[in-house]
Design an enzyme around this catalytic site. Sequence first.
Site, PDB file in Angstrom:
ATOM      1  N   ASP A  25       0.869  -1.181   0.000  1.00 52.70           N
ATOM      2  CA  ASP A  25       0.000   0.000   0.000  1.00 52.70           C
ATOM      3  C   ASP A  25       0.904   1.229   0.000  1.00 52.70           C
ATOM      4  O   ASP A  25       1.130   1.852   1.033  1.00 52.70           O
ATOM      5  CB  ASP A  25      -0.888  -0.050   1.257  1.00 52.70           C
ATOM      6  CG  ASP A  25      -1.846   1.129   1.342  1.00 52.70           C
ATOM      7  OD1 ASP A  25      -2.152   1.728   0.299  1.00 52.70           O
ATOM      8  OD2 ASP A  25      -2.276   1.444   2.473  1.00 52.70           O
TER       9      ASP A  25
HETATM   10  C1  SPV Z   1      -6.713   1.800   3.976  1.00 54.94           C
HETATM   11  O1  SPV Z   1      -7.481   0.924   4.376  1.00 54.94           O
HETATM   12  O2  SPV Z   1      -6.094   1.718   2.909  1.00 54.94           O
HETATM   13  C2  SPV Z   1      -6.521   3.016   4.755  1.00 54.94           C
HETATM   14  C3  SPV Z   1      -6.776   2.982   6.183  1.00 54.94           C
HETATM   15  O3  SPV Z   1      -6.094   4.008   4.198  1.00 54.94           O
HETATM   16  S1  SPV Z   1      -5.321   2.601   6.991  1.00 54.94           S
HETATM   17  O4  SPV Z   1      -4.659   1.484   6.354  1.00 54.94           O
HETATM   18  O5  SPV Z   1      -5.756   2.341   8.328  1.00 54.94           O
HETATM   19  O6  SPV Z   1      -4.467   3.792   6.969  1.00 54.94           O
HETATM   20 MG    MG Z   2      -5.515   3.730   2.291  1.00 53.45          MG
END
Ligand code: SPV
Ligand code: MG
Length: 295
Positions: free
Chosen positions: A52
Amino acid sequence: MDSTFRNLLSGPGYLRVMGAHDGLTATLAQNAGFDAIWAGGLGISSSFRVPDAGLLTMTEFLNAAAQMRAACSVPVIADVDAGFGDVNVVRRMVQLYEVAGIDAICIEDKQYPKRNSFRDGHQLEDPGAFAQKIAVAKAAQRGTDFVVIARLESLIAGAGMDDALSRAELYHDTGADAVLIHSRASHADEIREFCERWQGTGRDVPVFCVPTTYAGVTARELGEMGVSGIIYANHAIRASTKAVSEALASIAKHDSSSEVESSLATLGELFELVGMNDVLGDEPWQGVPEPANTR
Ligand code: SPV
Ligand code: MG
């Protein structure tokens, strides 16, 4: 959908929102009783097995959110990271997401390339530049229902509560329909303080939060603090990762699936979930039915 997400959000109480990464997990979240779906960047990226970290394209995120939209009837909130580019990209993004039937986007005030908020090394966007993205996003939507949530990363980036509040006011002034205060503290004190001070500004603007690290607090307690939307962002992808890896390891180890059969969904359950029993064309052709109420 009976009611727009905007109406739901302005109603009493709080919404419980579950993160999903595909049509099946969105359906499971709806069936479990959640009020809305979070088409989250972490979940979707993980389902591609990529980090991510701003790697998937807008089209990949949009296709995943659209798959969830098609699979269930509760509102879908799409996590759009920092908007995938400059204000021109943000404008086109809003048009595409709105046309796809997505109810809301959540855009965060970090610079590209973003990192997941539970990692370190965050660069906040300049407040004015981000406010412009919010203004452009709001101007781009065609209908009145689409909701833009401005996500505050001040606490994540170590810029503090005053920074979060002044940004929240600016983003609301430039059109944000709601704000998300993100925290990675192990308790909800930051959320409580933000809500108290936010209410003190006299602004009646919904607040979202993401209780991942402060998991000990209930949704009801967060609602009592003044939170309108509680997002369980990563629980479905974490649950499926663990359940699948354990089941596959057991089958490999025992050279048979007999040990895990009782922990698996049955084929009947899966068929029911995906609508296999409604598939047309297996029955013999009966002709066009007679219209009702004819002589
Ligand atoms: C996601 O779910 O991609 C988010 C929330 O942005 S977090 O991972 O908690 O930052
Ligand atoms: Mg996110």
